[in-house]
Motif scaffolding. Sequence first.
Motif, PDB file in Angstrom:
ATOM      1  N   ASN A   5      29.779  54.343  41.418  1.00 57.65           N
ATOM      2  CA  ASN A   5      30.619  54.292  42.611  1.00 57.65           C
ATOM      3  C   ASN A   5      30.034  53.377  43.678  1.00 57.65           C
ATOM      4  OD1 ASN A   5      32.281  56.197  41.450  1.00 57.65           O
ATOM      5  ND2 ASN A   5      31.144  57.901  42.343  1.00 57.65           N
ATOM      6  N   ARG A   6      30.901  52.613  44.327  1.00 61.38           N
ATOM      7  CA  ARG A   6      30.464  51.707  45.377  1.00 61.38           C
ATOM      8  C   ARG A   6      29.786  52.465  46.512  1.00 61.38           C
ATOM      9  NH1 ARG A   6      31.770  49.553  50.221  1.00 61.38           N
ATOM     10  NH2 ARG A   6      31.317  47.344  50.495  1.00 61.38           N
ATOM     11  N   SER A   7      30.280  53.654  46.827  1.00 62.41           N
ATOM     12  CA  SER A   7      29.703  54.438  47.922  1.00 62.41           C
ATOM     13  C   SER A   7      28.240  54.782  47.654  1.00 62.41           C
ATOM     14  CB  SER A   7      30.510  55.711  48.157  1.00 62.41           C
ATOM     15  OG  SER A   7      30.516  56.510  46.988  1.00 62.41           O
ATOM     16  N   ASP A   8      27.869  54.981  46.395  1.00 60.33           N
ATOM     17  CA  ASP A   8      26.473  55.261  46.055  1.00 60.33           C
ATOM     18  C   ASP A   8      25.599  54.023  46.235  1.00 60.33           C
ATOM     19  OD1 ASP A   8      27.066  57.889  45.449  1.00 60.33           O
ATOM     20  OD2 ASP A   8      27.482  57.445  43.338  1.00 60.33           O
TER      21      ASP A   8
ATOM     22  N   ASP B  86      18.362  61.443  46.160  1.00 63.22           N
ATOM     23  CA  ASP B  86      19.690  61.999  45.908  1.00 63.22           C
ATOM     24  C   ASP B  86      19.580  63.517  45.969  1.00 63.22           C
ATOM     25  OD1 ASP B  86      22.299  62.384  45.143  1.00 63.22           O
ATOM     26  OD2 ASP B  86      21.923  62.024  43.027  1.00 63.22           O
TER      27      ASP B  86
ATOM     28  N   VAL C  54      26.230  51.615  48.423  1.00 65.87           N
ATOM     29  CA  VAL C  54      26.127  51.436  49.873  1.00 65.87           C
ATOM     30  C   VAL C  54      25.136  52.443  50.453  1.00 65.87           C
ATOM     31  CG1 VAL C  54      27.416  51.584  52.033  1.00 65.87           C
ATOM     32  CG2 VAL C  54      28.421  50.433  50.068  1.00 65.87           C
ATOM     33  N   ALA C  55      25.151  53.675  49.963  1.00 62.44           N
ATOM     34  CA  ALA C  55      24.228  54.693  50.457  1.00 62.44           C
ATOM     35  C   ALA C  55      22.785  54.333  50.125  1.00 62.44           C
ATOM     36  CB  ALA C  55      24.587  56.053  49.864  1.00 62.44           C
TER      37      ALA C  55
END
Length: 128
Positions: free
Chosen positions: A8-11, A33, A13-14
């Motif tokens: 996922n892109r959000s991961d 994580d 970015v995080a």
Amino acid sequence: MRVAIIRNRSDFVAANHGIRVARPGFVLLVRPDVQGVDRVRFGVTVTRKIGNAVCRNRMKRRFRALLRDILPTRGMPGADHVLIGREGGIERDFAALRGELEAALARVAAGKGDPPRRPRPPGAGKRR
């Protein structure tokens, strides 16, 4: 330890808000994580600045092979690891990349990252 892939892109970015270690062939981002303590996740990204699709895919295959080999033993448990390819990474010797990744993971394990990057000025990077 179980090794999984970040999708996922959000991961991705995080992970940018975690520890950053730059090396000549890549930049390593590591972010703890909270969901999985018994697993290590990794992701690879290479931008179009590096070269054409053949070069980028070759670099990603090399990075994935490195990560699958090294992360189960040297990775930070319960963390996301992201490798960002740099321009000199495709020509670098595989053994040199391996040594750089092991050194970068040792820095992360010690809690030492590179200093944070300067914030970008407003409007920088916008395409016209």
